[in-house]
Design an enzyme around this catalytic site. Structure first.
Site, short mmCIF file in Angstrom:
data_model
loop_
_atom_site.label_atom_id
_atom_site.label_comp_id
_atom_site.label_asym_id
_atom_site.label_seq_id
_atom_site.Cartn_x
_atom_site.Cartn_y
_atom_site.Cartn_z
N ARG A 280 50.96 101.18 21.85
CA ARG A 280 52.23 101.02 21.13
C ARG A 280 52.31 102.03 19.97
O ARG A 280 53.37 102.56 19.68
CB ARG A 280 52.36 99.59 20.61
CG ARG A 280 52.50 98.57 21.74
CD ARG A 280 52.44 97.15 21.24
NE ARG A 280 53.74 96.69 20.80
CZ ARG A 280 53.98 96.02 19.68
NH1 ARG A 280 53.00 95.70 18.88
NH2 ARG A 280 55.19 95.65 19.38
N LYS B 35 57.19 95.47 8.73
CA LYS B 35 58.65 95.60 8.60
C LYS B 35 59.40 94.39 9.15
O LYS B 35 60.47 94.07 8.64
CB LYS B 35 59.14 96.89 9.25
CG LYS B 35 58.97 96.97 10.74
CD LYS B 35 59.37 98.37 11.22
CE LYS B 35 58.93 98.63 12.64
NZ LYS B 35 59.29 97.60 13.62
N ARG C 100 48.63 88.22 18.78
CA ARG C 100 49.66 87.80 19.72
C ARG C 100 49.20 88.17 21.12
O ARG C 100 48.33 89.02 21.29
CB ARG C 100 50.97 88.55 19.38
CG ARG C 100 52.21 87.81 19.77
CD ARG C 100 53.43 88.50 19.20
NE ARG C 100 53.56 89.85 19.72
CZ ARG C 100 54.28 90.79 19.15
NH1 ARG C 100 54.92 90.55 18.04
NH2 ARG C 100 54.37 91.99 19.68
N ARG D 256 64.77 103.21 18.51
CA ARG D 256 63.38 103.61 18.71
C ARG D 256 63.27 104.96 19.40
O ARG D 256 62.15 105.43 19.60
CB ARG D 256 62.71 102.57 19.57
CG ARG D 256 61.69 101.69 18.85
CD ARG D 256 61.17 100.76 19.93
NE ARG D 256 59.93 100.10 19.67
CZ ARG D 256 59.82 98.88 19.16
NH1 ARG D 256 60.89 98.24 18.74
NH2 ARG D 256 58.65 98.31 19.07
N ARG E 114 46.35 89.30 13.99
CA ARG E 114 47.49 88.46 14.30
C ARG E 114 47.35 87.84 15.68
O ARG E 114 47.82 86.74 15.94
CB ARG E 114 48.78 89.30 14.24
CG ARG E 114 50.01 88.45 14.13
CD ARG E 114 51.23 89.33 14.05
NE ARG E 114 51.27 90.27 15.16
CZ ARG E 114 52.25 91.12 15.36
NH1 ARG E 114 53.23 91.22 14.49
NH2 ARG E 114 52.24 91.92 16.40
P1 AMP Z 1 58.62 94.95 18.64
O1 AMP Z 1 58.46 93.49 18.37
O2 AMP Z 1 59.78 95.57 17.93
O3 AMP Z 1 57.36 95.72 18.43
O4 AMP Z 1 58.98 95.07 20.19
C1 AMP Z 1 58.10 94.57 21.19
C2 AMP Z 1 58.32 95.32 22.49
O5 AMP Z 1 59.68 95.15 22.92
C3 AMP Z 1 58.14 96.82 22.42
O6 AMP Z 1 56.80 97.19 22.56
C4 AMP Z 1 59.02 97.31 23.55
O7 AMP Z 1 58.39 97.14 24.80
C5 AMP Z 1 60.19 96.35 23.49
N1 AMP Z 1 61.27 96.86 22.60
C6 AMP Z 1 61.71 96.29 21.44
N2 AMP Z 1 62.70 97.01 20.90
C7 AMP Z 1 62.89 98.06 21.73
C8 AMP Z 1 63.75 99.17 21.73
N3 AMP Z 1 64.61 99.38 20.72
N4 AMP Z 1 63.66 100.05 22.75
C9 AMP Z 1 62.80 99.88 23.75
N5 AMP Z 1 61.95 98.86 23.82
C10 AMP Z 1 61.98 97.95 22.82
#
Ligand code: AMP
Length: 199
Positions: free
Chosen positions: A153, A26, A142, A101, A140
């Site tokens: 996650r 996404k 990372r 989220r 990937r």
């Molecule tokens: P993502 O790249 O969207 O998977 O975000 C990476 C990490 O950032 C997540 O595993 C969370 O720890 C934190 N994070 C990103 N967006 C949010 C959100 N809306 N609420 C809480 N934590 C977030």
């Protein structure tokens, strides 16, 4: 007239949320769609990672949480998102990736939009089978993508974020997208889903 409608021409701009598990693709789709629709792509994950990299006060607060795969608290995220969606470019539309989220975050977003006399146009749920998601994440590579964190996650997604699917479905906003296809095919599905029901 081009075969594909020019989705960029919508007056008032598009306001779209991408929902889905980590590594559903996404993030890539959000960036592409944002370019097509001429609105900013806003990834809260990217914002937080940038804050960590820059060593800002926000970055220092969230660094430990990001490393575990847990979620940053709703109140801190509300500060981040209220600030970002209040900026000029986002007032004319946005593609949100990674927010909301949790149900509390969905409520915060609804309040922000109500304050701007704006509404969401669609919530795009991009899904793929779990083994595909894990394989992609490992490929990937990372820094925070060790397998146990990937699984964590996913668990957090199912526990905290998946309830939003029913919420947005009830609101009539949900569009289901099959993320287990090539990037171009997924992009086509997304465009088609946005043309459905258009004026
Ligand atoms: P993502 O790249 O969207 O998977 O975000 C990476 C990490 O950032 C997540 O595993 C969370 O720890 C934190 N994070 C990103 N967006 C949010 C959100 N809306 N609420 C809480 N934590 C977030």
């Amino acid at each position: 007239m081009a075969a594909e409608a020019d989705l960029g021409g919508k007056p008032g701009g598009w306001r779209i949320v991408f929902l889905g598990p980590p590594n559903s693709g996404k993030g890539t789709q959000a960036v592409r769609l944002a370019a097509d629709l001429k609105v900013p792509p806003i990834s809260t994950g990217e914002m937080l990672r940038a804050a960590v990299a820059a060593g800002t006060p926000l970055g220092l607060r969230v660094e430990g949480v990001l490393a575990t795969g847990e979620l940053v608290g709703d109140e801190l995220m509300a500060e981040v998102v209220v600030d970002r969606l209040g900026q000029g470019d986002a007032r004319r539309g946005f593609i949100l990736d990674g927010y909301p989220r949790t149900p509390a975050q969905a409520e915060t977003l609804a309040q922000i939009l109500a304050g701007q006399q704006a509404v969401l146009d669609a919530v795009l749920l991009v899904e793929a089978p779990e083994e595909v998601l894990v394989k992609r994440a490992l490929g990937r590579g990372r820094e925070d993508d060790r397998e146990e964190i990937i699984r964590e996650r996913l668990r957090v997604y199912h526990e905290k974020t998946a309830p939003l699917v029913g919420f947005y479905e009830a609101a009539g906003l949900l569009r289901r997208i099959d993320g287990d296809r090539t990037m171009d095919e997924v992009g086509r599905q997304i465009r088609q889903s946005l043309e459905v029901g258009k004026g």
